[in-house]
Enzyme design. Sequence first.
Site, PDB file in Angstrom:
ATOM      1  N   GLY A   9     -37.879  85.858 -44.051  1.00  0.00           N
ATOM      2  CA  GLY A   9     -37.934  87.183 -44.673  1.00  0.00           C
ATOM      3  C   GLY A   9     -38.924  87.139 -45.817  1.00  0.00           C
ATOM      4  O   GLY A   9     -38.549  86.842 -46.954  1.00  0.00           O
ATOM      5  N   LEU A  13     -37.612  89.727 -52.214  1.00  0.00           N
ATOM      6  CA  LEU A  13     -36.822  88.631 -52.791  1.00  0.00           C
ATOM      7  C   LEU A  13     -37.228  87.279 -52.191  1.00  0.00           C
ATOM      8  O   LEU A  13     -37.288  86.266 -52.897  1.00  0.00           O
ATOM      9  CB  LEU A  13     -35.332  88.907 -52.552  1.00  0.00           C
ATOM     10  CG  LEU A  13     -34.404  88.575 -53.709  1.00  0.00           C
ATOM     11  CD1 LEU A  13     -34.878  89.187 -55.011  1.00  0.00           C
ATOM     12  CD2 LEU A  13     -32.987  89.032 -53.418  1.00  0.00           C
ATOM     13  N   LYS A 184     -19.743  93.774 -56.865  1.00  0.00           N
ATOM     14  CA  LYS A 184     -21.084  94.401 -56.789  1.00  0.00           C
ATOM     15  C   LYS A 184     -21.059  95.519 -55.753  1.00  0.00           C
ATOM     16  O   LYS A 184     -21.644  96.585 -55.961  1.00  0.00           O
ATOM     17  CB  LYS A 184     -22.113  93.326 -56.432  1.00  0.00           C
ATOM     18  CG  LYS A 184     -23.532  93.823 -56.219  1.00  0.00           C
ATOM     19  CD  LYS A 184     -24.427  93.444 -57.371  1.00  0.00           C
ATOM     20  CE  LYS A 184     -25.797  94.107 -57.374  1.00  0.00           C
ATOM     21  NZ  LYS A 184     -26.592  93.879 -56.204  1.00  0.00           N
ATOM     22  N   ASN A 188     -21.949  99.408 -56.400  1.00  0.00           N
ATOM     23  CA  ASN A 188     -22.966 100.089 -55.608  1.00  0.00           C
ATOM     24  C   ASN A 188     -22.375 101.323 -54.903  1.00  0.00           C
ATOM     25  O   ASN A 188     -23.049 102.343 -54.771  1.00  0.00           O
ATOM     26  CB  ASN A 188     -23.573  99.147 -54.567  1.00  0.00           C
ATOM     27  CG  ASN A 188     -24.529  98.115 -55.184  1.00  0.00           C
ATOM     28  OD1 ASN A 188     -24.889  97.145 -54.558  1.00  0.00           O
ATOM     29  ND2 ASN A 188     -24.935  98.322 -56.425  1.00  0.00           N
ATOM     30  N   GLU A 264     -28.928 100.137 -46.635  1.00  0.00           N
ATOM     31  CA  GLU A 264     -27.944  99.121 -46.233  1.00  0.00           C
ATOM     32  C   GLU A 264     -26.530  99.724 -46.237  1.00  0.00           C
ATOM     33  O   GLU A 264     -25.548  99.017 -46.465  1.00  0.00           O
ATOM     34  CB  GLU A 264     -28.055  97.901 -47.153  1.00  0.00           C
ATOM     35  CG  GLU A 264     -29.402  97.183 -46.995  1.00  0.00           C
ATOM     36  CD  GLU A 264     -29.546  95.904 -47.817  1.00  0.00           C
ATOM     37  OE1 GLU A 264     -29.805  94.830 -47.261  1.00  0.00           O
ATOM     38  OE2 GLU A 264     -29.402  96.003 -49.056  1.00  0.00           O
TER      39      GLU A 264
HETATM   40  P1  NAD Z   1     -37.542  93.363 -47.968  1.00  0.00           P
HETATM   41  O1  NAD Z   1     -37.451  94.492 -46.978  1.00  0.00           O
HETATM   42  O2  NAD Z   1     -38.558  93.447 -49.046  1.00  0.00           O
HETATM   43  O3  NAD Z   1     -37.765  91.989 -47.198  1.00  0.00           O
HETATM   44  C1  NAD Z   1     -37.129  91.650 -45.991  1.00  0.00           C
HETATM   45  C2  NAD Z   1     -38.142  90.933 -45.130  1.00  0.00           C
HETATM   46  O4  NAD Z   1     -37.486  90.377 -43.985  1.00  0.00           O
HETATM   47  C3  NAD Z   1     -39.253  91.861 -44.595  1.00  0.00           C
HETATM   48  O5  NAD Z   1     -40.498  91.299 -44.916  1.00  0.00           O
HETATM   49  C4  NAD Z   1     -39.022  91.847 -43.083  1.00  0.00           C
HETATM   50  O6  NAD Z   1     -40.218  91.969 -42.339  1.00  0.00           O
HETATM   51  C5  NAD Z   1     -38.392  90.461 -42.905  1.00  0.00           C
HETATM   52  N1  NAD Z   1     -37.689  90.306 -41.632  1.00  0.00           N
HETATM   53  C6  NAD Z   1     -36.743  91.099 -41.077  1.00  0.00           C
HETATM   54  N2  NAD Z   1     -36.381  90.633 -39.864  1.00  0.00           N
HETATM   55  C7  NAD Z   1     -37.125  89.502 -39.648  1.00  0.00           C
HETATM   56  C8  NAD Z   1     -37.223  88.576 -38.561  1.00  0.00           C
HETATM   57  N3  NAD Z   1     -36.494  88.716 -37.450  1.00  0.00           N
HETATM   58  N4  NAD Z   1     -38.079  87.542 -38.681  1.00  0.00           N
HETATM   59  C9  NAD Z   1     -38.851  87.401 -39.791  1.00  0.00           C
HETATM   60  N5  NAD Z   1     -38.807  88.253 -40.848  1.00  0.00           N
HETATM   61  C10 NAD Z   1     -37.949  89.284 -40.764  1.00  0.00           C
HETATM   62  O7  NAD Z   1     -36.084  93.203 -48.584  1.00  0.00           O
HETATM   63  P2  NAD Z   1     -35.677  92.692 -50.054  1.00  0.00           P
HETATM   64  O8  NAD Z   1     -35.834  93.806 -51.030  1.00  0.00           O
HETATM   65  O9  NAD Z   1     -36.327  91.392 -50.331  1.00  0.00           O
HETATM   66  O10 NAD Z   1     -34.106  92.495 -49.862  1.00  0.00           O
HETATM   67  C11 NAD Z   1     -33.531  91.411 -49.146  1.00  0.00           C
HETATM   68  C12 NAD Z   1     -32.029  91.400 -49.454  1.00  0.00           C
HETATM   69  O11 NAD Z   1     -31.872  91.087 -50.843  1.00  0.00           O
HETATM   70  C13 NAD Z   1     -31.348  92.765 -49.260  1.00  0.00           C
HETATM   71  O12 NAD Z   1     -30.061  92.618 -48.767  1.00  0.00           O
HETATM   72  C14 NAD Z   1     -31.333  93.361 -50.649  1.00  0.00           C
HETATM   73  O13 NAD Z   1     -30.284  94.291 -50.856  1.00  0.00           O
HETATM   74  C15 NAD Z   1     -31.117  92.102 -51.489  1.00  0.00           C
HETATM   75  N6  NAD Z   1     -31.593  92.239 -52.872  1.00  0.00           N
HETATM   76  C16 NAD Z   1     -32.867  92.652 -53.120  1.00  0.00           C
HETATM   77  C17 NAD Z   1     -33.307  92.750 -54.436  1.00  0.00           C
HETATM   78  C18 NAD Z   1     -34.717  93.194 -54.763  1.00  0.00           C
HETATM   79  O14 NAD Z   1     -35.015  93.387 -55.952  1.00  0.00           O
HETATM   80  N7  NAD Z   1     -35.617  93.357 -53.833  1.00  0.00           N
HETATM   81  C19 NAD Z   1     -32.426  92.436 -55.491  1.00  0.00           C
HETATM   82  C20 NAD Z   1     -31.127  91.993 -55.196  1.00  0.00           C
HETATM   83  C21 NAD Z   1     -30.720  91.900 -53.873  1.00  0.00           C
HETATM   84  O1  KPL Z   2     -27.394  97.411 -58.109  1.00  0.00           O
HETATM   85  C1  KPL Z   2     -27.696  98.554 -58.341  1.00  0.00           C
HETATM   86  C2  KPL Z   2     -28.540  99.247 -57.328  1.00  0.00           C
HETATM   87  O2  KPL Z   2     -29.273 100.182 -57.661  1.00  0.00           O
HETATM   88  O3  KPL Z   2     -28.479  98.817 -56.161  1.00  0.00           O
HETATM   89  C3  KPL Z   2     -27.164  99.249 -59.561  1.00  0.00           C
HETATM   90  C4  KPL Z   2     -28.238  99.369 -60.602  1.00  0.00           C
HETATM   91  C5  KPL Z   2     -26.016  98.430 -60.156  1.00  0.00           C
HETATM   92  C6  KPL Z   2     -26.626 100.608 -59.252  1.00  0.00           C
HETATM   93  O4  KPL Z   2     -25.569 100.516 -58.339  1.00  0.00           O
END
Ligand code: NAD
Ligand code: KPL
Length: 305
Positions: A9, A13, A184, A188, A264
């Site tokens: 991925g 993140l 969390k 959310n 999600e």
């Molecule tokens: P994103 O969409 O930016 O990245 C996901 C990546 O996975 C994409 O590049 C997609 O192409 C890849 N992917 C999907 N299926 C695939 C496969 N079969 N093979 C290879 N690659 C594949 O998502 P994100 O924002 O990084 O979020 C990832 C998780 O982390 C989520 O559950 C999100 O809620 C959680 N999260 C994200 C953040 C944030 O700030 N971005 C913060 C906290 C939690």
């Molecule tokens: O985690 C969050 C989100 O936007 O997904 C906060 C800021 C806690 C709001 O639910």
Amino acid sequence: MSTTWHILGAGSLGTLWATRLARAGLPVRLILRDQARLQAYQAAGGLTLVEQGQASFHAIPGETLDNPEPITRLLVACKAYDAQQAVSQLAARLTPDAELVLLQNGLGSQDAVAAQVPQARCIYASSTEGAFRDGDWRVVFAGHGYTWLGDASHPTAPFWLDDLSASGIPHEWSADILTRLWRKLALNCAINPLTVLHDCRNGGLLQHHCEVAMLCVELSELLERCGQPAAAENLQQEVERVIQATAANYSSMYQDVASRRRTEISYLLGHACDVAARHQLHLPNLSRLRRLLVEHLQQRGLPSD
Ligand code: NAD
Ligand code: KPL
């Protein structure tokens, strides 16, 4: 010799972790979806991390899912709705002592992944770090935070947490990771759907105090019924604190809908409603919220699962 971190991925993140691990001199490999993505990545030559306005470049090697090399340590950084299928594509490459770190928000996807790879140790994570992509193969470190990791079936912390310390990834081993994930999820559920339906920033929910309060009562009831009383403690107070502290922000679900990305929902509000139904718990406000959110997504032509 350190064990290689395979990153599945290459989104926000996943690349935030990949670049920090590589910067610490640890072996990292990015797993791309297919040959076309790998070629595009190789043309760029690596990943760029933007932190406090400063860009740094990291020439991390990439590979496709069908590379034959075995995998011992896998960071799963896909969205919750992609995690199970993505991991199934790698199952044959996992060594008998493989360990997976699951970064997905919400609940439901982690158990689905773990069931798919029963030979592997699955470590669940909950992160408050924030990152977004401002271009192909570029990630902006937008919000400093913390990542809690834990394994509900095995309390011993893995030795490789040292890699995270060496990489400057703030983290803590958590003996109650499920409680953290439920807490969390509840936060959310109380905030994100309402910001979408009322078309507002988190702070806009200060005008909808009663609606938020009623959801918190039902979410607390659910947490208690499903064996997570600690996650229910002072939930409403915590939700109000987060609304105040993040008043100027748009919730992640709001941003997904505004950018026409899949949400999600099934792993957040959908999971909460499904667990309530399994416990024969009647939560009318939560059910109504799910129905309104699904309608809202469908009216905009967005996936509602
Ligand atoms: P994103 O969409 O930016 O990245 C996901 C990546 O996975 C994409 O590049 C997609 O192409 C890849 N992917 C999907 N299926 C695939 C496969 N079969 N093979 C290879 N690659 C594949 O998502 P994100 O924002 O990084 O979020 C990832 C998780 O982390 C989520 O559950 C999100 O809620 C959680 N999260 C994200 C953040 C944030 O700030 N971005 C913060 C906290 C939690
Ligand atoms: O985690 C969050 C989100 O936007 O997904 C906060 C800021 C806690 C709001 O639910």
